[in-house]
Enzyme design. Structure first.
Site, PDB file in Angstrom:
ATOM      1  N   MET A   2      -8.677   9.068   9.017  1.00 48.97           N
ATOM      2  CA  MET A   2      -9.352   9.515   7.794  1.00 48.97           C
ATOM      3  C   MET A   2     -10.365  10.626   8.070  1.00 48.97           C
ATOM      4  O   MET A   2     -11.461  10.656   7.508  1.00 48.97           O
ATOM      5  CB  MET A   2     -10.052   8.325   7.118  1.00 48.97           C
ATOM      6  CG  MET A   2      -9.109   7.203   6.744  1.00 48.97           C
ATOM      7  SD  MET A   2      -9.947   5.672   6.235  1.00 48.97           S
ATOM      8  CE  MET A   2     -10.587   5.068   7.823  1.00 48.97           C
ATOM      9  N   ASP A  42       0.813  -1.218   0.000  1.00 47.02           N
ATOM     10  CA  ASP A  42       0.000   0.000   0.000  1.00 47.02           C
ATOM     11  C   ASP A  42       0.848   1.270   0.000  1.00 47.02           C
ATOM     12  O   ASP A  42       2.057   1.233   0.233  1.00 47.02           O
ATOM     13  CB  ASP A  42      -0.929   0.005   1.209  1.00 47.02           C
ATOM     14  CG  ASP A  42      -2.122  -0.917   1.034  1.00 47.02           C
ATOM     15  OD1 ASP A  42      -2.374  -1.347  -0.103  1.00 47.02           O
ATOM     16  OD2 ASP A  42      -2.804  -1.202   2.044  1.00 47.02           O
ATOM     17  N   LYS A  95      -3.558   3.704  -2.399  1.00 49.53           N
ATOM     18  CA  LYS A  95      -4.872   4.338  -2.392  1.00 49.53           C
ATOM     19  C   LYS A  95      -4.766   5.707  -1.756  1.00 49.53           C
ATOM     20  O   LYS A  95      -4.313   5.845  -0.625  1.00 49.53           O
ATOM     21  CB  LYS A  95      -5.875   3.495  -1.605  1.00 49.53           C
ATOM     22  CG  LYS A  95      -6.149   2.124  -2.201  1.00 49.53           C
ATOM     23  CD  LYS A  95      -7.091   1.335  -1.320  1.00 49.53           C
ATOM     24  CE  LYS A  95      -7.326  -0.056  -1.866  1.00 49.53           C
ATOM     25  NZ  LYS A  95      -8.190  -0.868  -0.988  1.00 49.53           N
TER      26      LYS A  95
END
Length: 258
Positions: free
Chosen positions: A170, A34, A56
């Protein structure tokens, strides 16, 4: 049939990966990694290992989750040892549970290798203990976006009246909304808040404030950043260590060059 390791790479500092995680990387034929994985960890891979970037960013995925799932199954069916290398811990906002479900459904052997999540590591490097006998006896790891059937209003109402310390993943993009909802549902507007950008790395930056003013103070902060809310944030003034150490190293380096 091959095997898949779902490995937590830790929060950014390459020395924070587990020994078991390193062993999984070393024996793998394929590594799917990632964006938040420190690239230094790929140095443990075999020379002929296939490295596949699955990075991502918010609203921008190099590979969809469905494609990643399909690749894990494909390589395992080819008899290969596969490491799915994920930032932090695979089972804490890492979608590791979804990948494990797919592997189980396809009869593919797998192991979970936990990692240190940024929710605990970033505040530790910023000098913020998540619990403290005098300030906090409970802590919650929280997503900045609710994906459950629960409404946004109910979600933040429960959090405002819940744990002493909130660690929000997030959530930078929604910071104004988060602060407003927490205050509206009873959290004191003077509650200390910290944002930690690129925690545990040499790019780490921390800004502190309160629910009332953190939006203004942290206007330049972007992802990846952890949001820590609670009285424990006030302890940073006493016990911050990592950024001070990094600054001291920079001063010494500049003195040597000079």
């Amino acid at each position: 049939m091959g095997k898949v390791y779902l490995v937590g790479a830790g929060p950014g500092d390459p020395e924070l990966i587990t020994v078991k995680g390193v062993k999984a990387i070393e024996q793998s034929d394929v590594i799917l990694y990632d964006r938040l994985v420190n690239p230094e960890l790929l140095n443990y891979a075999k020379d002929k290992a296939e490295l596949i970037y699955c990075g991502k960013r918010p609203d921008q995925h190099t590979l969809t989750q469905e494609t990643i799932n399909a690749l894990l199954c494909k390589f395992a069916h080819q008899g290969k040892v596969v490491t799915r290398l994920k930032g932090g811990d695979p089972f804490i906002f890492g979608r590791g549970g979804e990948e494990a479900e797919i592997l189980k459904e396809n009869g593919i052997p797998f192991e979970i290798v936990p990692g240190i999540t940024s929710g605990s590591a970033a505040p530790a490097y910023a000098g913020i203990p998540l619990t403290h006998r005098d300030y906090s006896s409970s802590v919650s790891f929280v997503s900045g976006v609710s994906k459950t059937a629960e409404s946004e209003e109910a979600y933040w109402k429960n959090l405002a009246q819940g744990s002493d310390t909130l660690c929000i993943y997030m959530g930078v993009k929604k910071l104004p909304d988060i602060c407003e909802r927490l205050i509206r549902h009873g959290r004191d507007s003077n509650t200390p808040v910290a944002l930690i950008h690129w925690g545990t790395t040499d790019k780490q930056q921390t800004v502190t404030g309160t629910l009332a003013n953190i939006v203004t103070r942290a206007h330049a902060f972007k992802n990846p950043s952890m949001i820590i809310i609670g009285e424990v944030v006030g302890l940073r003034e006493k016990i911050q260590w990592f950024e001070n150490a990094s600054l001291e190293k920079t001063k010494i380096a500049q003195a040597v060059i000079g």
